[in-house]
Design an enzyme around this catalytic site. Structure first.
Site, PDB file in Angstrom:
ATOM      1  N   GLY A  81      -0.631   3.530  -1.638  1.00 27.55           N
ATOM      2  CA  GLY A  81      -0.649   4.499  -2.736  1.00 27.55           C
ATOM      3  C   GLY A  81      -1.101   3.873  -4.049  1.00 27.55           C
ATOM      4  O   GLY A  81      -1.094   2.655  -4.200  1.00 27.55           O
ATOM      5  N   ARG A 147      -4.620   4.943   3.805  1.00 25.52           N
ATOM      6  CA  ARG A 147      -3.513   4.615   4.701  1.00 25.52           C
ATOM      7  C   ARG A 147      -4.079   4.637   6.118  1.00 25.52           C
ATOM      8  O   ARG A 147      -5.242   4.957   6.338  1.00 25.52           O
ATOM      9  CB  ARG A 147      -2.405   5.650   4.576  1.00 25.52           C
ATOM     10  CG  ARG A 147      -1.785   5.679   3.188  1.00 25.52           C
ATOM     11  CD  ARG A 147      -0.461   6.402   3.219  1.00 25.52           C
ATOM     12  NE  ARG A 147       0.032   6.644   1.892  1.00 25.52           N
ATOM     13  CZ  ARG A 147       0.760   5.772   1.187  1.00 25.52           C
ATOM     14  NH1 ARG A 147       1.071   4.595   1.683  1.00 25.52           N
ATOM     15  NH2 ARG A 147       1.204   6.085  -0.023  1.00 25.52           N
ATOM     16  N   ASP A 173       4.272  -2.940   0.939  1.00 27.34           N
ATOM     17  CA  ASP A 173       4.873  -3.606   2.109  1.00 27.34           C
ATOM     18  C   ASP A 173       4.004  -3.474   3.357  1.00 27.34           C
ATOM     19  O   ASP A 173       3.810  -4.441   4.093  1.00 27.34           O
ATOM     20  CB  ASP A 173       6.281  -3.056   2.350  1.00 27.34           C
ATOM     21  CG  ASP A 173       6.307  -1.545   2.506  1.00 27.34           C
ATOM     22  OD1 ASP A 173       5.379  -0.871   2.003  1.00 27.34           O
ATOM     23  OD2 ASP A 173       7.240  -1.030   3.137  1.00 27.34           O
ATOM     24  N   THR A 201       4.003  -2.317  -5.787  1.00 33.09           N
ATOM     25  CA  THR A 201       5.028  -1.326  -5.477  1.00 33.09           C
ATOM     26  C   THR A 201       5.461  -0.683  -6.761  1.00 33.09           C
ATOM     27  O   THR A 201       6.011  -1.338  -7.639  1.00 33.09           O
ATOM     28  CB  THR A 201       6.268  -1.941  -4.798  1.00 33.09           C
ATOM     29  OG1 THR A 201       7.389  -1.130  -5.124  1.00 33.09           O
ATOM     30  CG2 THR A 201       6.561  -3.339  -5.264  1.00 33.09           C
ATOM     31  N   ASP A 203       7.746   1.289  -7.044  1.00 32.28           N
ATOM     32  CA  ASP A 203       9.199   1.450  -7.019  1.00 32.28           C
ATOM     33  C   ASP A 203       9.955   0.158  -7.360  1.00 32.28           C
ATOM     34  O   ASP A 203      11.181   0.159  -7.394  1.00 32.28           O
ATOM     35  CB  ASP A 203       9.665   1.910  -5.624  1.00 32.28           C
ATOM     36  CG  ASP A 203       9.064   3.243  -5.241  1.00 32.28           C
ATOM     37  OD1 ASP A 203       8.615   3.957  -6.144  1.00 32.28           O
ATOM     38  OD2 ASP A 203       9.053   3.556  -4.040  1.00 32.28           O
ATOM     39  N   ASP A 205      10.405  -2.398  -5.498  1.00 26.55           N
ATOM     40  CA  ASP A 205      11.342  -2.608  -4.395  1.00 26.55           C
ATOM     41  C   ASP A 205      10.966  -3.777  -3.491  1.00 26.55           C
ATOM     42  O   ASP A 205      11.462  -3.876  -2.378  1.00 26.55           O
ATOM     43  CB  ASP A 205      11.460  -1.316  -3.563  1.00 26.55           C
ATOM     44  CG  ASP A 205      10.139  -0.885  -2.958  1.00 26.55           C
ATOM     45  OD1 ASP A 205       9.108  -1.496  -3.279  1.00 26.55           O
ATOM     46  OD2 ASP A 205      10.141   0.065  -2.159  1.00 26.55           O
ATOM     47  N   ARG A 248      11.119   6.065  -3.107  1.00 30.93           N
ATOM     48  CA  ARG A 248      11.397   6.539  -1.750  1.00 30.93           C
ATOM     49  C   ARG A 248      12.678   5.910  -1.203  1.00 30.93           C
ATOM     50  O   ARG A 248      13.504   6.586  -0.621  1.00 30.93           O
ATOM     51  CB  ARG A 248      10.228   6.194  -0.828  1.00 30.93           C
ATOM     52  CG  ARG A 248       8.980   7.014  -1.112  1.00 30.93           C
ATOM     53  CD  ARG A 248       7.818   6.503  -0.298  1.00 30.93           C
ATOM     54  NE  ARG A 248       8.137   6.475   1.120  1.00 30.93           N
ATOM     55  CZ  ARG A 248       8.051   7.516   1.935  1.00 30.93           C
ATOM     56  NH1 ARG A 248       7.651   8.676   1.476  1.00 30.93           N
ATOM     57  NH2 ARG A 248       8.352   7.395   3.217  1.00 30.93           N
TER      58      ARG A 248
HETATM   59  P1  ATP Z   1       2.790   1.992  -0.543  1.00 32.07           P
HETATM   60  O1  ATP Z   1       3.746   2.332   0.546  1.00 32.07           O
HETATM   61  O2  ATP Z   1       3.422   1.348  -1.725  1.00 32.07           O
HETATM   62  O3  ATP Z   1       1.898   3.094  -0.931  1.00 32.07           O
HETATM   63  P2  ATP Z   1       1.707   0.294   1.460  1.00 32.07           P
HETATM   64  O4  ATP Z   1       0.808  -0.897   1.407  1.00 32.07           O
HETATM   65  O5  ATP Z   1       3.050   0.063   2.070  1.00 32.07           O
HETATM   66  O6  ATP Z   1       1.800   0.834  -0.002  1.00 32.07           O
HETATM   67  P3  ATP Z   1       0.877   1.881   3.692  1.00 32.07           P
HETATM   68  O7  ATP Z   1       0.103   3.152   3.722  1.00 32.07           O
HETATM   69  O8  ATP Z   1       2.191   1.845   4.338  1.00 32.07           O
HETATM   70  O9  ATP Z   1       0.973   1.489   2.162  1.00 32.07           O
HETATM   71  O10 ATP Z   1      -0.005   0.734   4.358  1.00 32.07           O
HETATM   72  C1  ATP Z   1      -1.290   0.378   3.852  1.00 32.07           C
HETATM   73  C2  ATP Z   1      -2.132  -0.196   4.953  1.00 32.07           C
HETATM   74  O11 ATP Z   1      -1.411  -1.229   5.646  1.00 32.07           O
HETATM   75  C3  ATP Z   1      -2.508   0.841   5.982  1.00 32.07           C
HETATM   76  O12 ATP Z   1      -3.861   0.676   6.323  1.00 32.07           O
HETATM   77  C4  ATP Z   1      -1.587   0.538   7.139  1.00 32.07           C
HETATM   78  O13 ATP Z   1      -2.130   0.868   8.370  1.00 32.07           O
HETATM   79  C5  ATP Z   1      -1.368  -0.958   7.035  1.00 32.07           C
HETATM   80  N1  ATP Z   1      -0.054  -1.279   7.600  1.00 32.07           N
HETATM   81  C6  ATP Z   1       1.106  -0.639   7.345  1.00 32.07           C
HETATM   82  N2  ATP Z   1       2.125  -1.169   8.052  1.00 32.07           N
HETATM   83  C7  ATP Z   1       1.584  -2.153   8.796  1.00 32.07           C
HETATM   84  C8  ATP Z   1       2.120  -3.086   9.751  1.00 32.07           C
HETATM   85  N3  ATP Z   1       3.405  -3.088  10.069  1.00 32.07           N
HETATM   86  N4  ATP Z   1       1.259  -3.943  10.326  1.00 32.07           N
HETATM   87  C9  ATP Z   1      -0.048  -3.938   9.993  1.00 32.07           C
HETATM   88  N5  ATP Z   1      -0.612  -3.114   9.101  1.00 32.07           N
HETATM   89  C10 ATP Z   1       0.169  -2.222   8.512  1.00 32.07           C
HETATM   90 MG    MG Z   2       4.873   1.200   1.825  1.00 38.54          MG
END
Ligand code: ATP
Ligand code: MG
Length: 432
Positions: A81, A147, A173, A201, A203, A205, A248
């Protein structure tokens, strides 16, 4: 706790950074550490005299580099995000690579991890200082984000095909878990490529970080929404200003936004469950406050009260659970509660979500992002990998990716921050 930072190998190249103007660069070496704990007790100190205390590697320029800057290619990707400061970080990395290290090949992958998979056809941007000069004046990420799971093999193929030596991943994360998988795939193939994360992040977090970039900007924007809610609540008979803020799993933005304004009567966060009904529930407490004050402001974090809505909203493209809209839910329940009691109430609901996350970073975050970006580049050119940069006790440090993605930082209902919120709002400590 393993705080050891992986390295690609010995550093054989002298840094071009010896002097910045006439000032000698403040070189660090891996022996420079920041202690994990700064709060302690005498008994703990005695205990620790026998074992060595946990500490983190200090960030900063190294005298010798693993990569030869003139032959190094860099890639940058932003995932997840939006968050204030993403453009600042990209800009900081590009400037640091070009201007300080003389790394001239910097690519920006488009639309998150999707941009690292060739079949999507997102051609990477070639990034130069001139192309990022104005980037920090805008919110969001000019590279785009996405995502959704991508194949780690495809992504490392792209790094190989493009000859990328260093990958910077700016993300939350999920993205950092992805970065950890990319690091492992690189290692499995016996390649020498560095992966360095810059944790995002909104948040606040992420574990082992003083604060995350964009957080201050985000809660400053949130404060404006809370102020508006207060104004709205005082302008109507039995006005209830209800604001839903990001958060969240962790309610930091809600807590800080409430503390900043101090006109907030209730803060509801995911870490502190509450009941709606019953003599000690939220609705009765709201009624009591409304009768006494004539108007009330409620700040709710998006992850609060999910269990009251029954859950089961499925997951998003990245596998994160989808949450119900607690703001709309509370609005309905408040209206219903007062209708039953034939008491007039005017609920003004404000959901500023995208306004909070897509604003440009403020000056404080501009500085923080620049320093994170500089630290990330210093680490990567020294051949450090599978790590991220963060700030701990006010110093920039290197943290292993896997350590940070193990859990989430949360507001501790037993600690000072939540106590300050309770003192400021005067809300009952237990709404159940
Ligand atoms: P936020 O949740 O703060 O918006 P984020 O980086 O956690 O940020 P996500 O949409 O969860 O956002 O993940 C971003 C990218 O990381 C996506 O392309 C997703 O497929 C990949 N990703 C998420 N979780 C994993 C995981 N456990 N292993 C490998 N890739 C992952
Ligand atoms: Mg996330």
């Amino acid at each position: 706790m393993d705080t050891h930072i992986q390295s690609l190998g010995p550093c054989l190249f002298p840094t071009p950074l010896h002097h910045i103007g006439s000032v000698e660069a403040p070189f660090k070496d891996d022996e420079d550490r920041i202690l994990f704990r700064h709060e302690t007790s005498t008994s703990q100190l005695e205990e620790e005299e026998e074992s060595s205390p946990v500490s983190f590697e200090v960030a900063g320029p190294r005298e010798r580099l693993y990569f030869d800057p003139s032959r190094t290619t860099v890639g940058i990707v932003t995932c997840g995000g939006l968050c204030p400061g993403l453009n600042d970080i990209i800009r900081g990395i590009v400037n640091q690579c070009h201007n300080q290290y003389g790394i001239n090949k910097v690519y920006g992958f488009r639309y998150g991890y999707e941009g690292m998979v060739q079949r999507y056809g997102h051609t990477p941007f070639v990034l130069r200082p001139a192309s990022v000069a104005q980037a920090h004046h805008f919110g969001g990420t000019f590279l785009g984000s996405s995502r959704g799971q991508q194949d780690v093999g495809d992504m490392v193929d792209t790094l190989e095909d493009m000859g990328v030596d260093i990958l910077f991943v700016i993300g939350g994360d999920g993205s950092l878990r992805g970065a950890s998988q990319i690091t492992k795939e690189i290692e499995r193939r016996g390649l020498k490529k560095a992966v360095v994360g810059i944790p995002k992040t909104i948040d606040n977090d992420i574990m082992f970080l003083d604060k995350s970039f964009g957080f201050e900007t985000a809660f400053a924007a949130a404060v404006q929404a809370v102020t508006c809610a207060y104004v709205e609540s005082t302008g109507a008979v039995n006005g209830v200003g209800l604001v839903k803020l990001m958060g969240r799993d962790s309610g930091f933005i809600a807590c800080y936004a409430a503390l900043a304004g101090s006109n907030v009567d209730f803060v509801l966060i995911p870490e502190v469950p509450f009941d709606l009904e019953g003599p000690r529930g939220f609705l009765e407490a709201l009624r009591y406050r409304l009768v006494r004050r004539g108007s009330v402001v409620v700040v709710v974090a998006e992850g609060a009260g999910q269990e009251l809505m029954g859950g089961g909203m499925g997951v998003d493209a990245s596998g994160n659970p989808r949450y119900g809209d607690v703001g709309l839910f509370l609005k309905d329940r408040i209206n219903g509660f007062f209708k039953e009691r034939r008491m007039e109430v005017n609920v003004k609901y404000i959901d500023p979500s995208y306004i909070v996350r897509s604003v440009p970073a403020n000056a404080q975050d501009n500085v923080y992002c620049s320093r994170l970006a500089q630290s990330a580049v210093h680490a990567a050119v020294a051949g450090k990998t599978g790590m991220l940069v963060g700030r701990w006790h006010g110093s920039f440090v290197h943290l292993p990716l896997d350590m940070v993605t193990h859990g989430r930082r949360k507001v501790d209902p037993k600690k000072e921050l939540w106590h300050s919120v309770l003192e400021s709002t005067g809300q009952p400590p237990n709404l159940r």
